[in-house]
Design a protein around this motif. Structure first.
Motif, PDB file in Angstrom:
ATOM      1  N   ASP A  45      40.824  46.697  50.504  1.00 38.19           N
ATOM      2  CA  ASP A  45      40.698  45.470  51.327  1.00 38.19           C
ATOM      3  C   ASP A  45      40.468  45.689  52.826  1.00 38.19           C
ATOM      4  OD1 ASP A  45      41.062  44.274  48.904  1.00 38.19           O
ATOM      5  OD2 ASP A  45      43.015  43.431  49.337  1.00 38.19           O
ATOM      6  N   PHE A  46      41.213  46.310  53.680  1.00 39.10           N
ATOM      7  CA  PHE A  46      42.482  46.990  53.482  1.00 39.10           C
ATOM      8  C   PHE A  46      43.438  46.672  54.641  1.00 39.10           C
ATOM      9  CE2 PHE A  46      41.814  49.970  56.896  1.00 39.10           C
ATOM     10  CZ  PHE A  46      40.456  50.138  56.940  1.00 39.10           C
ATOM     11  N   HIS A 102      33.528  46.726  49.322  1.00 42.38           N
ATOM     12  CA  HIS A 102      34.418  45.934  48.456  1.00 42.38           C
ATOM     13  C   HIS A 102      33.996  44.461  48.464  1.00 42.38           C
ATOM     14  CE1 HIS A 102      38.138  45.669  46.223  1.00 42.38           C
ATOM     15  NE2 HIS A 102      38.834  45.056  47.145  1.00 42.38           N
ATOM     16  N   THR A 103      32.713  44.190  48.726  1.00 41.53           N
ATOM     17  CA  THR A 103      32.086  42.884  48.955  1.00 41.53           C
ATOM     18  C   THR A 103      32.559  42.280  50.275  1.00 41.53           C
ATOM     19  OG1 THR A 103      33.646  41.332  47.875  1.00 41.53           O
ATOM     20  CG2 THR A 103      31.943  42.348  46.463  1.00 41.53           C
ATOM     21  N   HIS A 104      31.772  41.341  50.772  1.00 42.02           N
ATOM     22  CA  HIS A 104      32.129  40.670  52.033  1.00 42.02           C
ATOM     23  C   HIS A 104      33.309  39.709  51.832  1.00 42.02           C
ATOM     24  CE1 HIS A 104      31.797  38.579  55.810  1.00 42.02           C
ATOM     25  NE2 HIS A 104      31.541  37.441  55.203  1.00 42.02           N
ATOM     26  N   LEU A 105      33.191  38.864  50.798  1.00 42.67           N
ATOM     27  CA  LEU A 105      34.186  37.793  50.613  1.00 42.67           C
ATOM     28  C   LEU A 105      35.348  38.161  49.700  1.00 42.67           C
ATOM     29  CD1 LEU A 105      31.930  34.641  50.148  1.00 42.67           C
ATOM     30  CD2 LEU A 105      33.425  35.156  52.084  1.00 42.67           C
ATOM     31  N   HIS A 106      35.398  39.409  49.237  1.00 46.37           N
ATOM     32  CA  HIS A 106      36.358  39.788  48.193  1.00 46.37           C
ATOM     33  C   HIS A 106      36.095  38.917  46.961  1.00 46.37           C
ATOM     34  CE1 HIS A 106      40.190  41.071  46.340  1.00 46.37           C
ATOM     35  NE2 HIS A 106      40.019  42.135  47.108  1.00 46.37           N
ATOM     36  N   ALA A 141      34.311  49.289  45.188  1.00 46.67           N
ATOM     37  CA  ALA A 141      35.419  48.941  44.279  1.00 46.67           C
ATOM     38  C   ALA A 141      35.321  47.451  43.982  1.00 46.67           C
ATOM     39  CB  ALA A 141      36.764  49.265  44.911  1.00 46.67           C
ATOM     40  N   TRP A 142      35.503  47.083  42.702  1.00 49.41           N
ATOM     41  CA  TRP A 142      35.422  45.681  42.288  1.00 49.41           C
ATOM     42  C   TRP A 142      36.659  44.937  42.795  1.00 49.41           C
ATOM     43  CZ3 TRP A 142      30.839  44.512  40.388  1.00 49.41           C
ATOM     44  CH2 TRP A 142      30.100  45.471  39.691  1.00 49.41           C
ATOM     45  N   PRO A 143      36.480  43.863  43.592  1.00 52.25           N
ATOM     46  CA  PRO A 143      37.646  43.063  43.990  1.00 52.25           C
ATOM     47  C   PRO A 143      38.400  42.554  42.745  1.00 52.25           C
ATOM     48  CG  PRO A 143      35.759  42.501  45.340  1.00 52.25           C
ATOM     49  CD  PRO A 143      35.249  43.404  44.254  1.00 52.25           C
ATOM     50  N   TYR A 144      39.705  42.641  42.769  1.00 58.25           N
ATOM     51  CA  TYR A 144      40.583  42.289  41.635  1.00 58.25           C
ATOM     52  C   TYR A 144      40.294  43.159  40.398  1.00 58.25           C
ATOM     53  CZ  TYR A 144      40.216  38.069  44.482  1.00 58.25           C
ATOM     54  OH  TYR A 144      40.139  37.186  45.532  1.00 58.25           O
ATOM     55  N   GLY A 145      39.420  44.128  40.525  1.00 54.20           N
ATOM     56  CA  GLY A 145      39.005  44.925  39.372  1.00 54.20           C
ATOM     57  C   GLY A 145      38.082  44.172  38.435  1.00 54.20           C
ATOM     58  N   GLU A 146      37.651  42.978  38.856  1.00 57.83           N
ATOM     59  CA  GLU A 146      36.894  42.100  37.951  1.00 57.83           C
ATOM     60  C   GLU A 146      35.399  42.398  37.985  1.00 57.83           C
ATOM     61  OE1 GLU A 146      37.958  39.855  35.800  1.00 57.83           O
ATOM     62  OE2 GLU A 146      40.062  40.133  36.302  1.00 57.83           O
ATOM     63  N   THR A 147      34.831  42.564  36.791  1.00 50.43           N
ATOM     64  CA  THR A 147      33.387  42.786  36.691  1.00 50.43           C
ATOM     65  C   THR A 147      32.902  42.322  35.331  1.00 50.43           C
ATOM     66  OG1 THR A 147      31.623  44.428  36.906  1.00 50.43           O
ATOM     67  CG2 THR A 147      33.681  45.202  35.931  1.00 50.43           C
ATOM     68  N   CYS A 148      31.610  42.440  35.105  1.00 49.75           N
ATOM     69  CA  CYS A 148      31.022  42.163  33.799  1.00 49.75           C
ATOM     70  C   CYS A 148      29.854  43.129  33.648  1.00 49.75           C
ATOM     71  CB  CYS A 148      30.552  40.706  33.703  1.00 49.75           C
ATOM     72  SG  CYS A 148      29.334  40.278  34.953  1.00 49.75           S
ATOM     73  N   TYR A 149      29.344  43.256  32.429  1.00 47.54           N
ATOM     74  CA  TYR A 149      28.316  44.269  32.180  1.00 47.54           C
ATOM     75  C   TYR A 149      27.081  44.049  33.065  1.00 47.54           C
ATOM     76  CZ  TYR A 149      25.107  47.329  29.749  1.00 47.54           C
ATOM     77  OH  TYR A 149      24.202  48.317  29.457  1.00 47.54           O
ATOM     78  N   GLU A 150      26.671  42.791  33.245  1.00 40.68           N
ATOM     79  CA  GLU A 150      25.472  42.495  34.039  1.00 40.68           C
ATOM     80  C   GLU A 150      25.669  42.939  35.496  1.00 40.68           C
ATOM     81  OE1 GLU A 150      26.959  40.327  31.948  1.00 40.68           O
ATOM     82  OE2 GLU A 150      25.423  40.585  30.393  1.00 40.68           O
TER      83      GLU A 150
END
Ligand SMILES: [Zn+2]
Length: 256
Positions: A45-46, A102-106, A141-150
């Motif tokens: 985040d951090f 870690h993306t702009h907006l989380h 790093a995926w925010p919240y660890g959330e992702t999908c295959y696409e």
């Protein structure tokens, strides 16, 4: 006040099933298992305390870490305390730590289109440059660890690695677009799990990634205490593992 630490990803049954399936749909396999264990310590985040006490704990052992930045969080305050400022990024980079994305907006990337995810990656990179970061920030790093295959597929052409939050030792065939990582929090079991993984990797090879947030004597539920972090770093060092930021770790594995 931005407080994405209070955001809750979708907990519906459908979302849980998709999340389970996503982890097994590999978008980009890790080419090799490192014979000598590698451990990477990372901060998400951090919080500013990670840039201070976290970085200090690593530097005391002559090592460096990876800091995944969500650029909208600069100078904010949330339940993890005060967040980083551009001065922290400059100091960390000058000291040899890695600044990563870690993306702009989380953003919860499992609920966004691949285009939105890539746009967020670009926004974050532009902001990092504006903050004075000179490195490529090619780890994510995926925010919240959330992702999908696409989303994993979309990112595969744009970053070298993308770290998730599911535990496991990364070996040949692990998904570089959802690298496994051990969380380090106030729950003592998390320290034991990470220490055990480091011991296992020392015996049979592999790449162990540890992640946490704030590093304070009274941390949030997402963070850890400085003494706990120091102890884990020392255990990793004394086990003979190489302690490296994520980009360097991946370079070493590819070159091995
Ligand atoms: Zn995060």
């Amino acid at each position: 006040m931005l407080d994405s630490s209070r955001y809750k990803p979708d907990r519906s049954c459908r979302a849980k099933v998709l999340r389970r399936l996503t982890q097994w749909r590999c978008a980009k396999p890790l080419e090799k298992t490192p014979k000598q264990a590698i451990v990477s310590f990372t901060f998400d985040d951090f919080p500013r305390s990670a840039a201070e006490a976290g970085a200090e704990a690593l530097e005391a052992c002559g090592t460096r870490g990876t800091f995944y930045v969500a650029s909208s969080m600069a100078r904010q305050t949330n339940l993890m305390g005060e967040m980083y400022g551009p001065d922290d990024l400059e100091r960390l980079e000058a000291a040899g730590h890695e600044i990563a994305s870690h993306t702009h907006l989380h953003l919860d990337c499992s609920r966004a289109s691949p285009t939105q995810v890539l746009d967020e990656l670009d926004l974050n990179r532009d902001a990092l440059r504006a903050y004075g970061v000179t490195g490529a920030a090619s780890q994510f790093a995926w925010p919240y660890g959330e992702t999908c295959y696409e989303a994993k597929r979309a990112l595969a052409g744009r970053v070298d690695t993308a770290r998730g939050i599911l535990p496991g030792i990364n070996r040949k065939g692990a998904d570089l677009m959802q690298l496994r990582a051990f969380e380090l929090t106030t729950d003592e079991a998390t320290e034991r799990r990470a220490a055990s993984a480091i011991r296992q990797a020392t015996k049979s090879g592999g790449w162990v990634i540890v992640f946490t947030h704030d590093v304070r004597n009274t941390p949030s539920a997402f963070g850890t205490r400085p003494d706990v972090l120091r102890s884990l770093i020392r255990q990793a060092r004394d086990s003979g593992a190489q302690i490296l930021p994520v980009a360097q770790a991946y370079d070493v594995i590819r070159a091995s």
